[in-house]
Enzyme design. Structure first.
Site, PDB file in Angstrom:
ATOM      1  N   PHE A 133       0.863  -1.180   0.000  1.00 27.34           N
ATOM      2  CA  PHE A 133       0.000   0.000   0.000  1.00 27.34           C
ATOM      3  C   PHE A 133       0.898   1.229   0.000  1.00 27.34           C
ATOM      4  O   PHE A 133       1.667   1.447   0.928  1.00 27.34           O
ATOM      5  CB  PHE A 133      -0.932   0.039   1.214  1.00 27.34           C
ATOM      6  CG  PHE A 133      -1.886   1.196   1.158  1.00 27.34           C
ATOM      7  CD1 PHE A 133      -3.104   1.072   0.502  1.00 27.34           C
ATOM      8  CD2 PHE A 133      -1.567   2.416   1.735  1.00 27.34           C
ATOM      9  CE1 PHE A 133      -3.982   2.141   0.416  1.00 27.34           C
ATOM     10  CE2 PHE A 133      -2.430   3.495   1.666  1.00 27.34           C
ATOM     11  CZ  PHE A 133      -3.646   3.357   1.013  1.00 27.34           C
ATOM     12  N   ASP A 218       9.566   2.858   1.069  1.00 27.05           N
ATOM     13  CA  ASP A 218       8.450   3.674   1.550  1.00 27.05           C
ATOM     14  C   ASP A 218       8.419   3.623   3.077  1.00 27.05           C
ATOM     15  O   ASP A 218       8.105   2.599   3.672  1.00 27.05           O
ATOM     16  CB  ASP A 218       7.156   3.115   0.950  1.00 27.05           C
ATOM     17  CG  ASP A 218       5.913   3.893   1.367  1.00 27.05           C
ATOM     18  OD1 ASP A 218       5.968   4.642   2.358  1.00 27.05           O
ATOM     19  OD2 ASP A 218       4.874   3.727   0.694  1.00 27.05           O
ATOM     20  N   LYS A 247       3.197  11.213   7.271  1.00 25.87           N
ATOM     21  CA  LYS A 247       2.486  10.939   8.525  1.00 25.87           C
ATOM     22  C   LYS A 247       3.048  11.691   9.727  1.00 25.87           C
ATOM     23  O   LYS A 247       2.681  12.810   9.985  1.00 25.87           O
ATOM     24  CB  LYS A 247       2.391   9.439   8.766  1.00 25.87           C
ATOM     25  CG  LYS A 247       1.467   8.720   7.768  1.00 25.87           C
ATOM     26  CD  LYS A 247       1.140   7.319   8.195  1.00 25.87           C
ATOM     27  CE  LYS A 247       0.259   6.592   7.167  1.00 25.87           C
ATOM     28  NZ  LYS A 247      -1.108   7.116   7.079  1.00 25.87           N
TER      29      LYS A 247
END
Length: 387
Positions: A133, A218, A247
């Protein structure tokens, strides 16, 4: 009051978010409160944003002071706050990442890394992994594996393929002279909380090097002390060529970044950009957030509390549990049935948690969570899983 707030938001919101029957109005450290005054231990953590916790005073002061000084300044001009943030950010990145591109979210950071890899190598193809994801924008979505996210938006960006995660042989067979980059997560979060083995991550570095491709790791969910190091890739000693982040980078203010190694070429003025990227407000929040993480030694806290949390969860004797796994304070319980009813039951018990796929219960608490709160979460988890 609660009904009015929910009806109002439901009336005007886009409709793309699944809503829980809960109105959150305040937070402090690892606790949030609803509009009825009830407290919850927050193991959602803004979906990984709130590693530092809610309402950190140093971050709040930095935002307020910067808002009264200068909020917006595009990167066509130099800026003092941005320069200091970039210097501080690079000081905590893995050795070899010596430049940064600033943007507004993790998905934007992944998009930039994909573009930079293609631009640097002159090649079209990106090899990603099953269960990956990487975000919901078109490039990041093309690298994401789950069909339910992808299928409504076909055709996606061409040139992407997926191979099994933690399988070096499969990765080696997929990378060739047309591969611009290998794109992987150091821990698959949304894909079920699957840590990559050190052997696999080192093999990915070697495979990319062998074919002249770049390695993109990532760290959007795993970065900034989440796994017990500043970045999860540090557990394996690997340095990527490009490292998307987001984030927790700015204490809750929207921000993203890409760490860049000198192996990345052709980044000349005009090839990419962002109106809000590197704005002074986000940079001020980022400076305060990283400094607070350093002051509180959050990597150590996440490592020690994560180990304790995982060990306590492993003690739960419930037939529905298949496996407990994770790294630091990114922890998942794989269940033998769907997770949704257990999430609702936990919420009723005062614990907020996340799914990771259909059958994995995921915990992403702030690293400032107390041991007493961890005990409370474990107690309530044991109760609902035994029901």
């Amino acid at each position: 009051m609660n009904q009015t707030i929910q009806e109002l938001e439901q009336r005007f919101t886009s409709g793309v978010y699944p809503k829980r029957d809960l109105t959150i109005v305040r937070g402090k450290d690892a606790t949030v409160w609803d509009d009825q005054g009830r407290a919850y231990v927050d193991c959602v953590g803004g979906q990984g944003v709130s590693t530092l916790g809610h309402a950190n005073p140093a971050v709040a002061r930095a935002i307020a002071e910067q808002a009264l000084t200068l909020i917006s300044c595009p990167e066509i001009f130099y800026n003092d706050t941005r320069a200091h943030f970039e210097e501080l950010l690079i000081s905590i990145l893995p050795d070899g990442l010596e430049r940064v591109y600033l943007c507004n979210s993790g998905a934007e950071a992944v998009e930039a890394a994909i573009k930079f890899a293609r631009l640097s190598t002159g090649r079209p193809n990106i090899v990603a992994t099953v269960r990956a994801f990487h975000g919901r924008t078109l490039g990041a979505l093309s690298a994401t594996y789950e069909p339910k996210y992808r299928d409504p938006f076909q055709p996606l960006v061409p040139g992407f393929s997926h191979v099994p995660y933690n399988n070096a042989e499969a990765l080696a067979s997929a990378v060739d002279e047309h591969t611009a980059a290998v794109l992987i997560e150091a821990v698959q979060g949304e894909g079920g909380v699957h840590p990559g083995s050190s052997e696999y991550l080192r093999a990915a570095r070697q495979i990319a090097d062998r074919h002249g491709a770049l390695l993109i790791v990532d760290e959007v969910q795993t970065g900034f002390a989440r796994t017990g190091r500043w970045f999860a890739i540090e557990h394996s000693g690997v340095t990527p060529d490009l490292m998307p982040m987001g984030k927790a980078i700015a204490g809750g203010v929207p921000m993203g970044a890409v760490g860049i190694r000198d192996t990345v070429k052709n980044l000349t003025p005009g090839v990419h950009g962002s109106t809000f990227g590197g704005n002074p407000l986000a940079c001020a929040a980022g400076i305060a957030s990283i400094r607070e993480m350093q002051r509180l030694d959050l990597p150590r806290q996440a490592a020690e509390k994560g180990e304790y949390f995982k060990e306590r969860l492993e003690e739960i004797n419930a037939p529905v549990i298949r496996q407990v796994r994770g790294l630091g304070l990114l922890i998942g319980i794989e269940l033998k049935s769907k997770v949704a009813p257990y999430l609702r039951a936990l919420q009723a018990e005062g614990v907020l948690a996340l799914p990771a796929g259909l059958n994995v219960l995921r915990f992403l608490p702030p690293a400032v969570i107390t041991y007493e709160q961890i005990g409370f979460v474990v107690e309530k988890t044991a109760r609902v899983l035994a029901a």
